[in-house]
Every structure is written in C-alpha cells, then in structure tokens.
Design a protein around this motif. Sequence first.
Motif, mmCIF file in Angstrom:
data_model
loop_
_atom_site.group_PDB
_atom_site.id
_atom_site.type_symbol
_atom_site.label_atom_id
_atom_site.label_comp_id
_atom_site.label_asym_id
_atom_site.label_seq_id
_atom_site.Cartn_x
_atom_site.Cartn_y
_atom_site.Cartn_z
ATOM 1 N N CYS A 88 5.066 18.613 -43.399
ATOM 2 C CA CYS A 88 4.082 17.686 -42.475
ATOM 3 C C CYS A 88 5.328 17.331 -41.622
ATOM 4 C CB CYS A 88 2.816 17.643 -43.078
ATOM 5 S SG CYS A 88 1.957 18.818 -43.672
ATOM 6 N N TYR A 89 5.354 16.487 -42.279
ATOM 7 C CA TYR A 89 6.177 15.379 -41.100
ATOM 8 C C TYR A 89 6.971 16.039 -40.918
ATOM 9 C CZ TYR A 89 9.750 11.929 -40.682
ATOM 10 O OH TYR A 89 10.411 10.592 -40.492
ATOM 11 N N ARG A 90 7.706 17.185 -41.525
ATOM 12 C CA ARG A 90 8.591 17.286 -40.384
ATOM 13 C C ARG A 90 8.491 18.040 -38.768
ATOM 14 N NH1 ARG A 90 12.620 19.642 -44.925
ATOM 15 N NH2 ARG A 90 10.093 19.218 -45.656
ATOM 16 N N LEU A 91 6.989 18.837 -39.481
ATOM 17 C CA LEU A 91 6.263 19.567 -38.474
ATOM 18 C C LEU A 91 5.663 18.236 -37.189
ATOM 19 C CD1 LEU A 91 5.091 22.543 -38.071
ATOM 20 C CD2 LEU A 91 3.054 20.610 -38.445
ATOM 21 N N LEU A 92 5.297 17.345 -37.087
ATOM 22 C CA LEU A 92 4.915 15.919 -36.759
ATOM 23 C C LEU A 92 6.232 16.389 -35.761
ATOM 24 C CD1 LEU A 92 2.439 14.837 -36.625
ATOM 25 C CD2 LEU A 92 3.901 12.942 -38.027
ATOM 26 N N LEU A 93 7.083 16.004 -36.518
ATOM 27 C CA LEU A 93 8.127 15.363 -35.677
ATOM 28 C C LEU A 93 8.649 16.482 -34.598
ATOM 29 C CD1 LEU A 93 10.720 13.228 -37.794
ATOM 30 C CD2 LEU A 93 8.756 13.149 -37.010
ATOM 31 N N MET A 106 -1.987 16.251 -43.446
ATOM 32 C CA MET A 106 -1.340 15.602 -42.088
ATOM 33 C C MET A 106 -1.758 13.747 -42.481
ATOM 34 S SD MET A 106 -0.395 17.604 -39.767
ATOM 35 C CE MET A 106 0.550 17.166 -38.901
ATOM 36 N N VAL A 107 -2.599 13.486 -42.522
ATOM 37 C CA VAL A 107 -2.739 12.055 -42.467
ATOM 38 C C VAL A 107 -1.403 11.311 -42.924
ATOM 39 C CG1 VAL A 107 -4.132 9.715 -43.352
ATOM 40 C CG2 VAL A 107 -5.283 12.005 -42.537
ATOM 41 N N ALA A 108 -0.976 11.888 -44.082
ATOM 42 C CA ALA A 108 -0.616 11.067 -45.635
ATOM 43 C C ALA A 108 1.337 11.543 -44.100
ATOM 44 C CB ALA A 108 -0.510 11.615 -46.422
ATOM 45 N N ALA A 109 1.354 12.386 -43.736
ATOM 46 C CA ALA A 109 2.493 11.853 -43.236
ATOM 47 C C ALA A 109 2.666 11.483 -42.178
ATOM 48 C CB ALA A 109 2.830 14.118 -42.441
ATOM 49 N N THR A 110 1.332 11.736 -41.032
ATOM 50 C CA THR A 110 1.110 10.700 -39.791
ATOM 51 C C THR A 110 1.382 9.132 -40.625
ATOM 52 O OG1 THR A 110 -1.225 10.499 -40.053
ATOM 53 C CG2 THR A 110 -0.349 12.650 -38.506
ATOM 54 N N LEU A 111 1.043 9.175 -42.126
ATOM 55 C CA LEU A 111 1.335 7.230 -41.804
ATOM 56 C C LEU A 111 2.759 6.703 -42.692
ATOM 57 C CD1 LEU A 111 -0.955 5.005 -42.584
ATOM 58 C CD2 LEU A 111 -0.462 5.936 -45.071
ATOM 59 N N TYR A 112 2.883 8.447 -42.723
ATOM 60 C CA TYR A 112 4.518 8.059 -43.197
ATOM 61 C C TYR A 112 5.817 8.245 -42.274
ATOM 62 C CZ TYR A 112 9.092 9.306 -45.377
ATOM 63 O OH TYR A 112 10.564 9.361 -45.377
ATOM 64 N N ALA A 113 5.117 8.589 -41.144
ATOM 65 C CA ALA A 113 6.432 8.697 -39.601
ATOM 66 C C ALA A 113 5.832 6.968 -39.119
ATOM 67 C CB ALA A 113 5.678 9.837 -38.690
ATOM 68 N N ALA A 114 4.552 6.168 -39.043
ATOM 69 C CA ALA A 114 4.241 5.575 -38.228
ATOM 70 C C ALA A 114 4.922 4.485 -39.150
ATOM 71 C CB ALA A 114 2.915 4.740 -38.227
ATOM 72 N N CYS A 115 5.532 4.211 -40.473
ATOM 73 C CA CYS A 115 6.579 3.545 -41.392
ATOM 74 C C CYS A 115 7.132 3.813 -41.729
ATOM 75 C CB CYS A 115 5.902 4.166 -42.554
ATOM 76 S SG CYS A 115 4.159 3.201 -43.243
ATOM 77 N N ARG A 116 8.195 5.065 -40.930
ATOM 78 C CA ARG A 116 9.318 4.593 -39.711
ATOM 79 C C ARG A 116 9.653 3.896 -39.159
ATOM 80 N NH1 ARG A 116 12.560 9.411 -42.914
ATOM 81 N NH2 ARG A 116 13.744 8.543 -41.626
ATOM 82 N N ILE A 117 9.018 4.949 -38.051
ATOM 83 C CA ILE A 117 8.419 3.832 -36.809
ATOM 84 C C ILE A 117 8.714 3.245 -36.715
ATOM 85 C CG2 ILE A 117 7.721 4.071 -34.395
ATOM 86 C CD1 ILE A 117 6.445 7.195 -35.200
ATOM 87 N N ARG A 118 7.974 1.979 -37.456
ATOM 88 C CA ARG A 118 7.103 0.723 -37.291
ATOM 89 C C ARG A 118 8.671 -0.210 -38.007
ATOM 90 N NH1 ARG A 118 3.211 -0.630 -34.286
ATOM 91 N NH2 ARG A 118 3.702 1.173 -31.976
ATOM 92 N N LEU A 119 9.524 0.747 -38.030
ATOM 93 C CA LEU A 119 10.692 0.142 -39.486
ATOM 94 C C LEU A 119 10.279 -0.822 -40.713
ATOM 95 C CD1 LEU A 119 13.206 -1.915 -37.142
ATOM 96 C CD2 LEU A 119 13.938 1.133 -38.023
ATOM 97 N N LYS A 120 9.103 0.225 -41.424
ATOM 98 C CA LYS A 120 8.854 -0.506 -42.259
ATOM 99 C C LYS A 120 8.256 0.491 -43.824
ATOM 100 C CE LYS A 120 7.960 -5.347 -42.018
ATOM 101 N NZ LYS A 120 9.713 -4.710 -41.115
ATOM 102 N N PRO A 121 9.540 1.445 -43.550
ATOM 103 C CA PRO A 121 9.842 2.967 -44.502
ATOM 104 C C PRO A 121 9.223 2.159 -45.807
ATOM 105 C CG PRO A 121 11.574 1.830 -44.500
ATOM 106 C CD PRO A 121 11.195 1.279 -44.053
ATOM 107 N N ARG A 122 8.457 3.662 -46.160
ATOM 108 C CA ARG A 122 7.589 3.519 -47.480
ATOM 109 C C ARG A 122 8.701 4.865 -48.102
ATOM 110 N NH1 ARG A 122 3.691 0.365 -49.404
ATOM 111 N NH2 ARG A 122 3.597 -1.377 -48.308
ATOM 112 N N PRO A 123 9.196 4.808 -49.614
ATOM 113 C CA PRO A 123 9.509 5.903 -50.251
ATOM 114 C C PRO A 123 8.377 7.410 -49.879
ATOM 115 C CG PRO A 123 9.371 4.289 -51.220
ATOM 116 C CD PRO A 123 9.091 3.918 -50.678
ATOM 117 N N LEU A 124 9.047 8.410 -49.666
ATOM 118 C CA LEU A 124 8.311 9.628 -50.043
ATOM 119 C C LEU A 124 7.240 9.852 -50.998
ATOM 120 C CD1 LEU A 124 8.169 11.845 -47.358
ATOM 121 C CD2 LEU A 124 9.387 13.379 -48.684
#
Length: 321
Positions: free
Chosen positions: A211-216, A176-194
């Motif tokens: 988890c990421y999709r669930l989060l969204l 979950m933590v990894a998913a939120t971090l991944y999401a946060a990066c994308r929201i702030r337009l600083k995406p990191r590859p999955l």
Amino acid sequence: MDQLGGATPRKNSTQSSDIDPTCTDCGSKTLVEDLTRGERVCGDCGLVLSDHRIDTGAEWRAFSSEESDARSRVGAPMRYTVHDKGLSTIIDWRDRDHSGRKLSPTRRSEIYRLRKWQIRSRVHSSLDRNLAQAMSELERLSSQLGIPKPIRELAALLYRKSIIKKLVRGRSIEAMVAATLYAACRIRLKPRPLDEVADASRVDKKKLGQCYRLLLRKLNIRIPLSNPIDYISRFATELSLSSTVQLRTVEILKQSRAIGLTIGRDPLGLAAAAIYVASIMLDERRTQRAIAEVARVTEVTVRNRYKEIVRKLGIDTMSMS
DNA sequence: AAGACGAAAGTGGTTGA
DNA sequence: TCAACAACTTTCGTCTT
C-alpha cells in the motif's frame, strides 16, 4: 511533493527590505511598529522605514480572553482528521431562532425535518462513511504509536487524496490508513519502522509495504530515503540517553556516511550501532540487547554494524571501556 | 550470570537473464 | 519466471566481565 503543502519549509514571502530589522540610516536594530499609523519607525533616529503597512490583526479590541473568544468570528481550524473537515453547519437542537424566540409550530416541524435529514445525510454517502471509519482508525493507530497531531493531519490529507484517486477500492481501509500514516511520518522526517506500524495496526508488513508503495506511485510523492539520523532522538529517549550521546551518535553517523558505510544497510541497524558506540564512548553504556530491542533489529546486526563502524572509523576500542 | 562474540543456516526481497 | 545474491535474522556454543 509540492502538493502536500508545508512538507517543505516555507520561504519568506515578504521582501527582504521588509523584514530586515536594521535601520537603513543609523543601523539601529530597535525598530518600532506603530500599528495605529501603519508605520515602522526606527526607535533611535525616528526614521520611518515603511508606511502603509497592513494591519493583519483584528479591528476590534478585547480585554480578556473570554471577550476575545466572544468577538472572534472564526471557528476552530479546519481539520483533515475530521471526516467533514470540521466545516459542516450543524442545526441546533434547541427550538429557538437566532434571537432566542420560540419557533412557530410550522417552522418547528420544518426544522425538525431538516435536522433529521442532516443527520441521515451526514455519514451516508459511501465516501463519507469510508472516511469516518478511516479517521477513527487513524486516530486509534496514531494514539497507540504516539504520533503528533500535525503528522496525523498530513496522514489524513494523504488518505483523502488516495480516496479521490480510488486507491482504497478493493483494499482494506486499515491497510491504507496505516500506509498513509507511515508515509506521513517519513515525510515529516520522523520515521517509524515499518514493523512498528504494522504491529500497531492489524495489517501485515507485506500488505503495508504494498500500500505504501502504491501510495507513493499514484500520488507522485517523492520521499527521501530514510536517514538513520532521524531515528536517533526517539531511540535515545527510549533508552534515556543524554543529549551528548545523541550528538555524538549523529557525528558518528555523518562520518560513516562520508566513507560510504551506510549504503545498502538497514538504517535501523546503523542507528542502533551508532548509538551503541556513542553510549560506550561517553560512558553511558547500554547493552546490545536493549538497543537492538528499541531499534527492532537483532543483536547480531547491531554487532556487525558496530564492528564495521569501529574498524572503518578507526575508533580505539581500548580507550572506550 | 549477564552480556558480548562469532559461525552457520535460514528468510524475504531485489536484480538480471 | 527463476536463480543468484546481499542483507538481515535465528540459533547456539563459547568467551569475557
């Protein structure tokens, strides 16, 4: 999206006449703020443009930063990355009252008891324990990936929301933590590859994606498709390419998008290929291998995208070498 | 020798019946 | 649930610089 606060740029809430830096009378731009009178005055003609302005500064004065610290009545900013948001009151370990006097024995034992219970209760509710663990994982993960603080905070906020929605139940905290971090990066337009996020955490890519999709879905977050352009600055830095190359790369990507070259393609591959083309055009050539490595795609993909770009954009390969 | 190229077969995820 | 499918990867032999 709007719940995330700050994900979208803030509009000016003040009225336009209030922020317009020109004098309405003489057109001069040299406006002077007179804070003692609460007025804003034109520096040239003296016209008072607005009065009764609210002074948002402190009502006390300080002449050094230490003095300023001493007089300030607010503490550190509230932070979501600290499991209690950094807001809890802590009972001091000294047995003295506010004026520095020793406490009476009865008072002392009372304080001792309170202190004990504070420590016991602090991380004791299961939610807090979960958060405390999650936040330390978030800290570890984001420092390993070099994620800036504001994005960590956003990730922490997302995590809190997902706890409230009971999304963490039955799933690993790490995932979950990894998913939120991944999401946060994308929201702030600083995406990191999955893959990058998955590698840094002990979560496999598939779980992370789930988890990421669930989060969204559960938090109703809409995230724009990741744009190859967002990757450019990071890749270019890793390859130590000049900003000229970056600009050219962005140019290439925009053109590619205009002719529909980008649809259905891996943004990473596109970013890599565009950098490759730009680096050759501007005589700062990097090998396909090197670029493929930072973009985490294969040379073959770089090659395929690159050939498409060159062909469809009509870039003359002869003049490039 | 390193890098670029291209073909062929394999992989994981999406789509539509 | 399953097959078809597109995009990407892996692997490997060949060509170019």
